[in-house]
Write a protein that holds these residues in place. Sequence first.
Motif, PDB file in Angstrom:
ATOM      1  N   GLU A 179      -6.033   9.760   9.217  1.00  0.00           N
ATOM      2  CA  GLU A 179      -4.614   9.905   8.896  1.00  0.00           C
ATOM      3  C   GLU A 179      -4.027   8.557   8.492  1.00  0.00           C
ATOM      4  N   GLU A 180      -3.302   8.535   7.411  1.00  0.00           N
ATOM      5  CA  GLU A 180      -2.586   7.330   7.005  1.00  0.00           C
ATOM      6  C   GLU A 180      -1.164   7.703   6.608  1.00  0.00           C
ATOM      7  N   SER A 181      -0.198   7.081   7.252  1.00  0.00           N
ATOM      8  CA  SER A 181       1.212   7.336   6.939  1.00  0.00           C
ATOM      9  C   SER A 181       1.829   6.082   6.339  1.00  0.00           C
ATOM     10  N   ARG A 182       2.804   6.311   5.452  1.00  0.00           N
ATOM     11  CA  ARG A 182       3.490   5.202   4.780  1.00  0.00           C
ATOM     12  C   ARG A 182       4.991   5.486   4.786  1.00  0.00           C
ATOM     13  N   ARG A 189      11.561   9.080   4.209  1.00  0.00           N
ATOM     14  CA  ARG A 189      10.391   9.937   3.964  1.00  0.00           C
ATOM     15  C   ARG A 189       9.161   9.360   4.672  1.00  0.00           C
ATOM     16  N   LEU A 190       8.352  10.274   5.187  1.00  0.00           N
ATOM     17  CA  LEU A 190       7.115   9.882   5.856  1.00  0.00           C
ATOM     18  C   LEU A 190       5.953  10.670   5.263  1.00  0.00           C
ATOM     19  N   PRO A 191       5.321  10.150   4.198  1.00  0.00           N
ATOM     20  CA  PRO A 191       4.132  10.815   3.668  1.00  0.00           C
ATOM     21  C   PRO A 191       2.928  10.510   4.567  1.00  0.00           C
ATOM     22  N   VAL A 192       2.156  11.537   4.874  1.00  0.00           N
ATOM     23  CA  VAL A 192       0.952  11.372   5.685  1.00  0.00           C
ATOM     24  C   VAL A 192      -0.215  11.984   4.914  1.00  0.00           C
ATOM     25  N   GLU A 193      -1.202  11.160   4.633  1.00  0.00           N
ATOM     26  CA  GLU A 193      -2.402  11.657   3.955  1.00  0.00           C
ATOM     27  C   GLU A 193      -3.462  11.953   5.011  1.00  0.00           C
ATOM     28  N   PHE A 194      -3.983  13.186   4.978  1.00  0.00           N
ATOM     29  CA  PHE A 194      -5.056  13.599   5.872  1.00  0.00           C
ATOM     30  C   PHE A 194      -6.355  13.691   5.076  1.00  0.00           C
ATOM     31  N   ARG A 195      -7.425  13.159   5.659  1.00  0.00           N
ATOM     32  CA  ARG A 195      -8.764  13.349   5.100  1.00  0.00           C
ATOM     33  C   ARG A 195      -9.617  14.027   6.164  1.00  0.00           C
TER      34      ARG A 195
END
Length: 263
Positions: A179-182, A189-195
């Motif tokens: 998980e990486e949030s920016r 806004r809190l985008p969270v990329e899940f792999r």
Amino acid sequence: MRDVAGPSRAAYRRFARYYDLIYHGLVDYEGDVSFLESVFRRFHLVPKTILDLGCGTGNHDLPLGRRGYRVTGIDLSREMLSLARKKAAAVRVRPRFVQADMRSFRLGQTFDVAICMFGAFGYLLTERDALRSLRSIRVHLGPRGFFVFEFWHGPAARPAPFQTWTHIAKKGIEIVRLEESRFDPRTGRLPVEFRFFVLGGGRVLDRFDELHTIQTYTVRGMRDLLRRGGFDLLGTFAATNVKKGFKPVTPNTFRIMAVARAR
């Protein structure tokens, strides 16, 4: 991980099949329902009908149904609702599940209480959409009905980039989620990329990415938004995935449970 921005149209599609495996170990759903009943007692409510917005796979709706409430859950994800209906088919009390957009929906009935758990309200990324949703909820509540929901608190968001990971081993498979949030303090806004990596039998069974973007709020901003949507904010309380109670919100509180009453 690459820079992330904006919502993912694929959110909760492939993720749906692994959702319960991941979150049943991370979220105390029965505890959430017990907290909701504590809210009902604290605010002198005796609800019979409950509307659950962003109900997902029905993890709050099934225990609510077992406790005697008549529950209708709505969600935009066909995949999540399919799992909810399969689980409901195995129990005596069956919530009603409807595929609908929480920004604008018509169910042809009113409810005593509406709920929106686990940050689902934050998927409404624009003020216009949030207000549309609040006004739709208001139409579906009886006189002075209550809206109990969770939102993410912008002042407590971690600076970007913030990386974490989750590892789950159940039912003969392993799930690793990176998980990486920016967080963007300008927009909240809190985008969270899940792999996701799904492993079993010494090989990779599934591999995919999803991007989830959440709109965070301040308490003051949420109070103003609710007022414009036809609600009065009665209380905000600190919350976590595993325990919710009536502790006061602090600048470090990331998850907030809010109680609002329709005007």
